[in-house]
Design a protein around this motif. Structure first.
Motif, PDB file in Angstrom:
ATOM      1  N   ASP A 176       0.846  -1.189   0.000  1.00 37.16           N
ATOM      2  CA  ASP A 176       0.000   0.000   0.000  1.00 37.16           C
ATOM      3  C   ASP A 176       0.880   1.238   0.000  1.00 37.16           C
ATOM      4  O   ASP A 176       2.088   1.155   0.198  1.00 37.16           O
ATOM      5  CB  ASP A 176      -0.877   0.046   1.248  1.00 37.16           C
ATOM      6  CG  ASP A 176      -0.084   0.539   2.443  1.00 37.16           C
ATOM      7  OD1 ASP A 176       1.057   0.064   2.615  1.00 37.16           O
ATOM      8  OD2 ASP A 176      -0.557   1.414   3.166  1.00 37.16           O
ATOM      9  N   LEU A 177       0.271   2.386  -0.187  1.00 37.40           N
ATOM     10  CA  LEU A 177       0.915   3.656   0.070  1.00 37.40           C
ATOM     11  C   LEU A 177      -0.194   4.696   0.143  1.00 37.40           C
ATOM     12  O   LEU A 177      -0.868   4.955  -0.846  1.00 37.40           O
ATOM     13  CB  LEU A 177       1.930   4.024  -0.997  1.00 37.40           C
ATOM     14  CG  LEU A 177       2.977   5.043  -0.536  1.00 37.40           C
ATOM     15  CD1 LEU A 177       4.231   4.953  -1.374  1.00 37.40           C
ATOM     16  CD2 LEU A 177       2.460   6.427  -0.433  1.00 37.40           C
ATOM     17  N   GLU A 178      -0.403   5.243   1.321  1.00 38.48           N
ATOM     18  CA  GLU A 178      -1.466   6.221   1.552  1.00 38.48           C
ATOM     19  C   GLU A 178      -0.965   7.607   1.147  1.00 38.48           C
ATOM     20  O   GLU A 178      -0.372   8.326   1.944  1.00 38.48           O
ATOM     21  CB  GLU A 178      -1.880   6.191   3.025  1.00 38.48           C
ATOM     22  CG  GLU A 178      -3.040   7.092   3.341  1.00 38.48           C
ATOM     23  CD  GLU A 178      -3.362   7.132   4.820  1.00 38.48           C
ATOM     24  OE1 GLU A 178      -3.993   8.113   5.234  1.00 38.48           O
ATOM     25  OE2 GLU A 178      -2.975   6.199   5.556  1.00 38.48           O
ATOM     26  N   MET A 179      -1.234   7.979  -0.093  1.00 37.24           N
ATOM     27  CA  MET A 179      -0.717   9.236  -0.617  1.00 37.24           C
ATOM     28  C   MET A 179      -1.313  10.449   0.097  1.00 37.24           C
ATOM     29  O   MET A 179      -0.705  11.507   0.125  1.00 37.24           O
ATOM     30  CB  MET A 179      -0.982   9.323  -2.118  1.00 37.24           C
ATOM     31  CG  MET A 179      -0.206   8.304  -2.923  1.00 37.24           C
ATOM     32  SD  MET A 179      -0.325   8.520  -4.709  1.00 37.24           S
ATOM     33  CE  MET A 179      -2.052   8.181  -5.006  1.00 37.24           C
ATOM     34  N   GLY A 186      -4.863   0.619  -4.638  1.00 40.59           N
ATOM     35  CA  GLY A 186      -5.592   0.085  -3.499  1.00 40.59           C
ATOM     36  C   GLY A 186      -4.689   0.013  -2.286  1.00 40.59           C
ATOM     37  O   GLY A 186      -3.521   0.377  -2.329  1.00 40.59           O
ATOM     38  N   ALA A 187      -5.259  -0.437  -1.184  1.00 44.06           N
ATOM     39  CA  ALA A 187      -4.492  -0.612   0.046  1.00 44.06           C
ATOM     40  C   ALA A 187      -4.675  -2.046   0.515  1.00 44.06           C
ATOM     41  O   ALA A 187      -5.784  -2.471   0.792  1.00 44.06           O
ATOM     42  CB  ALA A 187      -4.962   0.367   1.112  1.00 44.06           C
ATOM     43  N   PRO A 232       4.400   5.300  -6.245  1.00 45.46           N
ATOM     44  CA  PRO A 232       3.802   4.238  -5.440  1.00 45.46           C
ATOM     45  C   PRO A 232       3.298   3.095  -6.321  1.00 45.46           C
ATOM     46  O   PRO A 232       2.488   3.299  -7.227  1.00 45.46           O
ATOM     47  CB  PRO A 232       2.643   4.935  -4.733  1.00 45.46           C
ATOM     48  CG  PRO A 232       2.316   6.114  -5.570  1.00 45.46           C
ATOM     49  CD  PRO A 232       3.540   6.465  -6.368  1.00 45.46           C
ATOM     50  N   ILE A 233       3.796   1.894  -6.045  1.00 39.53           N
ATOM     51  CA  ILE A 233       3.371   0.708  -6.787  1.00 39.53           C
ATOM     52  C   ILE A 233       2.943  -0.339  -5.762  1.00 39.53           C
ATOM     53  O   ILE A 233       3.743  -0.737  -4.921  1.00 39.53           O
ATOM     54  CB  ILE A 233       4.494   0.169  -7.682  1.00 39.53           C
ATOM     55  CG1 ILE A 233       4.951   1.267  -8.647  1.00 39.53           C
ATOM     56  CG2 ILE A 233       4.030  -1.075  -8.428  1.00 39.53           C
ATOM     57  CD1 ILE A 233       6.125   0.895  -9.498  1.00 39.53           C
ATOM     58  N   VAL A 234       1.686  -0.728  -5.820  1.00 36.97           N
ATOM     59  CA  VAL A 234       1.159  -1.648  -4.815  1.00 36.97           C
ATOM     60  C   VAL A 234       0.728  -2.975  -5.444  1.00 36.97           C
ATOM     61  O   VAL A 234       0.489  -3.071  -6.652  1.00 36.97           O
ATOM     62  CB  VAL A 234      -0.023  -1.031  -4.034  1.00 36.97           C
ATOM     63  CG1 VAL A 234       0.405   0.252  -3.340  1.00 36.97           C
ATOM     64  CG2 VAL A 234      -1.221  -0.776  -4.923  1.00 36.97           C
ATOM     65  N   TYR A 235       0.631  -3.980  -4.592  1.00 38.29           N
ATOM     66  CA  TYR A 235       0.181  -5.313  -5.004  1.00 38.29           C
ATOM     67  C   TYR A 235      -0.452  -6.006  -3.812  1.00 38.29           C
ATOM     68  O   TYR A 235      -0.218  -5.635  -2.665  1.00 38.29           O
ATOM     69  CB  TYR A 235       1.361  -6.147  -5.527  1.00 38.29           C
ATOM     70  CG  TYR A 235       2.394  -6.408  -4.462  1.00 38.29           C
ATOM     71  CD1 TYR A 235       2.312  -7.537  -3.649  1.00 38.29           C
ATOM     72  CD2 TYR A 235       3.438  -5.511  -4.233  1.00 38.29           C
ATOM     73  CE1 TYR A 235       3.245  -7.756  -2.642  1.00 38.29           C
ATOM     74  CE2 TYR A 235       4.358  -5.729  -3.240  1.00 38.29           C
ATOM     75  CZ  TYR A 235       4.257  -6.857  -2.445  1.00 38.29           C
ATOM     76  OH  TYR A 235       5.161  -7.072  -1.445  1.00 38.29           O
ATOM     77  N   THR A 236      -1.227  -7.014  -4.066  1.00 42.42           N
ATOM     78  CA  THR A 236      -1.828  -7.805  -3.003  1.00 42.42           C
ATOM     79  C   THR A 236      -1.013  -9.082  -2.792  1.00 42.42           C
ATOM     80  O   THR A 236      -0.325  -9.529  -3.705  1.00 42.42           O
ATOM     81  CB  THR A 236      -3.298  -8.162  -3.315  1.00 42.42           C
ATOM     82  OG1 THR A 236      -3.809  -8.963  -2.261  1.00 42.42           O
ATOM     83  CG2 THR A 236      -3.426  -8.910  -4.624  1.00 42.42           C
ATOM     84  N   ASN A 237      -1.090  -9.644  -1.599  1.00 40.13           N
ATOM     85  CA  ASN A 237      -0.399 -10.901  -1.320  1.00 40.13           C
ATOM     86  C   ASN A 237      -1.186 -12.102  -1.817  1.00 40.13           C
ATOM     87  O   ASN A 237      -0.756 -13.232  -1.674  1.00 40.13           O
ATOM     88  CB  ASN A 237      -0.134 -11.048   0.179  1.00 40.13           C
ATOM     89  CG  ASN A 237       1.000 -10.163   0.630  1.00 40.13           C
ATOM     90  OD1 ASN A 237       1.901  -9.867  -0.140  1.00 40.13           O
ATOM     91  ND2 ASN A 237       0.953  -9.736   1.863  1.00 40.13           N
ATOM     92  N   THR A 238      -2.336 -11.857  -2.402  1.00 41.75           N
ATOM     93  CA  THR A 238      -3.174 -12.924  -2.936  1.00 41.75           C
ATOM     94  C   THR A 238      -3.007 -12.985  -4.447  1.00 41.75           C
ATOM     95  O   THR A 238      -3.069 -11.962  -5.117  1.00 41.75           O
ATOM     96  CB  THR A 238      -4.658 -12.651  -2.611  1.00 41.75           C
ATOM     97  OG1 THR A 238      -4.782 -12.460  -1.211  1.00 41.75           O
ATOM     98  CG2 THR A 238      -5.545 -13.776  -3.080  1.00 41.75           C
TER      99      THR A 238
END
Length: 168
Positions: free
Chosen positions: A15-18, A42-43, A75-81
């Motif tokens: 995540d990264l809460e901008m 997303g977060a 910011p580059i996010v990903y899910t662990n799923t």
């Protein structure tokens, strides 16, 4: 130094809460959610916000300041799923790295480790190729600085296991 806004640090994390107050003056560029393949991120946790704060929190009314508050953050996010867009976690993480390099990052911060995602499932030729791509093809062929967490989650750096997890 307080960093240079022409230097972009890609933070690949959950995540990264901008909108966090610590980032009131931070320049965010090319946000990307690898899970959805969309620019609306997303977060999936809260770790990336902390990591980005160490890098670029503004020295304002918050209790801390980042080491380079003037740099730009990607910011580059990903899910662990694993989701339908990918066959494996390593494919998703590799896509994050390729995205960062192809969109102009200078420094690639990967504050995650293999065990956090699922032991033994992250290591792959595709991920190794993505890392090599960043190291040698980033910054228009000059290569990028690539940083990985060495412990990330250990209660002590001097624990009896003294393990350094992949890919660090």
């Amino acid at each position: 130094t307080k960093g240079d806004p022409n230097v972009t640090v890609a933070v690949i994390d959950s995540d990264l809460e901008m909108e966090h107050p610590a980032f009131s003056n931070t320049n965010f560029v090319h946000p990307y959610d690898c899970s959805t393949k969309h620019s609306d991120i997303g977060a999936y946790g809260n770790h990336g916000t902390k990591v980005a704060g160490i890098i670029a929190a503004n020295p304002n009314d918050s209790i801390m300041a980042g080491i380079a508050p003037n740099v730009s953050i990607m910011p580059i996010v990903y899910t662990n799923t694993i989701i339908k867009n990918y066959k494996s976690h390593s494919e998703m993480i590799a896509s994050c790295i390729f995205w960062a390099v192809d969109h102009g990052e200078d420094v690639l911060n990967c504050s995650w480790r293999e065990r956090r995602i699922k032991k033994g499932r992250l290591r792959s030729a595709l991920l190794e190729d993505a890392i090599q791509y960043a190291l040698f093809e980033g910054r228009n062929g000059k290569g990028c600085i690539v940083v990985f967490a060495g412990g990330n989650g250990e209660t002590s750096l001097w624990s009896s296991s003294k393990a350094i997890y992949y890919p660090a």
